[in-house]
Design an enzyme around this catalytic site. Structure first.
Site, PDB file in Angstrom:
ATOM      1  N   SER A 178      77.289  -7.436  40.518  1.00 28.96           N
ATOM      2  CA  SER A 178      75.990  -6.972  41.009  1.00 28.96           C
ATOM      3  C   SER A 178      74.843  -7.359  40.081  1.00 28.96           C
ATOM      4  O   SER A 178      73.689  -7.257  40.457  1.00 28.96           O
ATOM      5  CB  SER A 178      76.000  -5.457  41.211  1.00 28.96           C
ATOM      6  OG  SER A 178      75.993  -4.790  39.977  1.00 28.96           O
ATOM      7  N   LYS A 192      72.481  -2.057  35.116  1.00 24.81           N
ATOM      8  CA  LYS A 192      71.483  -2.603  36.047  1.00 24.81           C
ATOM      9  C   LYS A 192      70.232  -3.006  35.254  1.00 24.81           C
ATOM     10  O   LYS A 192      70.139  -2.786  34.051  1.00 24.81           O
ATOM     11  CB  LYS A 192      71.080  -1.581  37.108  1.00 24.81           C
ATOM     12  CG  LYS A 192      72.220  -0.933  37.866  1.00 24.81           C
ATOM     13  CD  LYS A 192      72.915  -1.869  38.821  1.00 24.81           C
ATOM     14  CE  LYS A 192      74.064  -1.155  39.537  1.00 24.81           C
ATOM     15  NZ  LYS A 192      74.895  -2.105  40.304  1.00 24.81           N
TER      16      LYS A 192
END
EC number: 3.4.21.89
Length: 615
Positions: A54, A156
């Site tokens: 991701s 992230k």
């Protein structure tokens, strides 16, 4: 993307390793322990391993390193589905991936070729006390405890800060102060070093497939009417002689379809349809997401693959032709209008009045950077689709922006020599790099723009169908290593309840009654991207169709998203509140200290290219 600590163990019941795998894991663990022992002396840190994609390609989870047989370009493709979060084999195996430059879908020989095996994710070091010393900054890569599941670590990129309203629209991030409801949203611009790290490859002339040149496939770089650019025999560079008029060469996003690659490889013929290609819009395509897989019928005790063990009996590496066709939804479902152009300019002769110009097109507007090759002066200019002059933003307190002169800077692009130049138009700002350094202009290079724009094309001006260009006047030059790159595109999607936030920005792009289910919709969107005459009439680009979403952060709340926006379970999509509280922050990701190793030139050879600071 989740992040698991490097010392995570998998029970024997979950995974069985071959002796070779076991030895490799042992040696890598010893090496990592030595490195960590040295590093931890300097600062308090913790090691993590990246399991999924991701944050790709910034940080890679389990993946395959692929070399395209047509272009020789090396890229990575996800293999996360081959292992569980604990590392146990799932029985799924990636057998095909698609090159971002040639778009050739390559077969992967997962049975016989060790080079087509998958590799573990990047191992990184995280500073656990960075945010005790200072507040997190926008665009940092952060590690944190997953909200609602504190035993799970996530990694992230931080895009939203406390007391901000974050708006995602047109692939960009906008912010406004939460406590001032009258304030306008302002685009969040990436610093140049972050932008450089986040740009994604779209094309590179150093990797033109020889087969396409041999068979006469249309070049991506074409001379405009009356221009006299000459391509090299291999199609990798272009030269021009001095002329009194500016000679333009424009780039278009043209590549073979799966059917055309199949016919080229199997029959050795170029389909007639290929020569009629005009190109398509640049999309948020990630080669990392292009993997196609099949599943084993059963698994052996040693987890070794053997012929005949797959459900799909048609999997045969010896059969001529490309690999599996990529799903249309993985080809990129959004037009990316923020682009950059790289060029290595070898100037061999200059005459009075000689100029070199780089062009980027966005929504029909033209952004030029023109170098006076006799003085090195660079000037930025902006024009509408009709050729009318447009201004960049004026400095605070100045007169009407329309009266502000174009930005000017002094550069080393002067006289004969080799110059490496990059021009980017991202986040409503034009930036220039020369020989790796950012050039400072005398005036702002930012500009005002609507959050959502539509692509432009006409019979007279190709517009966004040819969004990059190079022009030369009164100089002899060769253009090499021509690279087109795109910015990240953050998809406006949310699971949060509320009006206007439950759909993503392509779900209502075309009427569902006309196109059928999801796969048909993805195919229909790709067709629109390929048909410039439809851009002005398609509902895909209507303001009321291109969705935006907003998230409100309160005190000590942070909004993170993954770099791989189409395949990231980040704050946009959490069932829990869409934020991370300060107490869940673990630290800042600093370096990739140990990517997977190579077995060449010697076993366990470090992958030095992937080591370095995380930007």
């Amino acid at each position: 993307m989740t992040a698991t600590t490097a010392d995570t163990k998998t029970s024997a019941a979950e995974e069985k390793l071959t002796p070779e795998q076991s030895r490799r894991e042992t040696i890598e663990s010893i090496i990592m322990a030595i490195i960590l022992a040295v590093v931890v002396r300097g600062f308090v840190a913790e090691a993590f391993v990246i399991p999924t994609g991701s944050m790709a390609p910034t940080l890679q989870g389990r993946h395959k390193d692929v070399v395209d047989p047509m272009s020789s370009y090396q890229y990575q493709a996800t293999a996360s589905e081959e292992r569980t979060s604990t590392g146990a084999p799932t029985g799924n195996y990636v057998i095909s991936s698609t090159c971002p430059i040639s778009r050739y879908p390559q077969k992967l020989d997962v049975i016989n070729d060790p080079a087509d095996d998958s590799f573990s994710g990047d191992r990184i070091i995280v500073s656990k006390f960075s945010y005790d010393l200072k507040d997190p900054a926008r665009w940092d890569v952060i590690v944190f405890k997953c909200p609602g599941q504190a035993t799970q670590n996530y990694i992230k990129r931080l895009v939203g800060l406390p007391n901000e309203v974050i708006r995602i629209a047109g692939g960009n991030v906008y912010t406004a102060p939460r406590l001032d409801p009258e304030a306008d949203f302002v685009i969040a611009r990436k610093p140049p070093h972050k932008l450089s790290a986040l740009l994604q490859i779209v094309d590179d002339s150093d990797y033109v497939p020889p087969l396409l040149v041999e068979k006469g496939f249309p070049s991506k770089w074409i001379s405009t009417t009356g221009s006299s650019w000459k391509p090299a025999a291999d199609g990798k560079s272009f030269s021009i002689e001095p002329t009194a008029q500016t000679n333009w060469m424009r780039w278009r996003n043209v590549f073979p379809s799966f059917e055309e690659w199949y016919q080229l490889e199997v029959d050795g013929r170029l389909p007639a349809s290929a020569k009629e290609k005009e190109g398509q819009l640049v999309t948020d395509f990630y080669a990392y997401n292009s993997s196609e897989s099949i599943r084993q019928k059963y698994q052996h005790a040693t987890w070794r693959l053997e012929p005949g063990t797959f459900d799909n009996e048609q999997y045969d590496i010896s059969v001529p032709g490309p690999g599996q066709p990529m799903d249309a939804s993985n080809a990129g479902m959004h037009w990316v209008d923020d682009l950059a152009l790289d060029v290595t300019a070898e100037v061999t002769a200059v005459e009075p009045g000689s100029e070199l110009t780089l062009k980027l097109v966005r929504g029909g507007e033209h952004f030029h950077c023109t170098f006076d090759l006799t003085s090195g002066t660079a000037k930025l200019s902006r024009t509408s689709s009709r050729g009318e002059p447009m201004a960049f933003e004026a400095p605070a307190g100045s007169e009407d922006a329309a009266k502000i002169a174009d930005p000017v800077a002094q550069t080393s692009v002067r006289g004969t020599g080799t110059h490496q130049i990059r021009l980017s138009n991202c986040d409503h700002q034009v930036l220039l790099w020369v020989n790796g350094s950012v050039v400072k202009f005398d005036k702002p290079t930012t500009y005002a723009s609507a959050e959502l724009i539509a692509p432009y094309w006409s019979l007279e001006e190709a517009g966004d169908l040819q969004p990059c260009g190079i022009g030369v006047k009164q100089a002899q030059m060769t253009a090499k290593s021509l690279r087109v790159l795109r910015d990240k595109y953050y998809i406006a999607v949310s699971r949060q309840l509320g009006e206007g936030t439950e759909t993503n920005d392509y779900q209502k792009s075309v009427p569902r009654s006309d196109i059928g289910p999801w796969i048909s919709e993805a195919t229909a969107i790709q067709e629109i991207f390929n048909t410039p005459s439809s851009w002005s009439t398609s509902p895909l680009f209507d303001d009321d169709n291109r969705r935006f979403v907003e998230f409100t952060m309160e005190e000590d709340q942070f909004f993170p998203m993954g770099d791989n926006s189409p395949h990231s379970l980040d704050a946009r999509l959490w069932a829990a509140p869409p934020y991370v509280t300060r107490d869940l922050l673990i630290g800042k990701a600093l370096v990739i200290y140990w990517p997977h190793t190579w077995n060449r030139p010697v076993p366990f050879w470090p992958n030095f290219q992937r080591m370095g600071f995380i930007r």
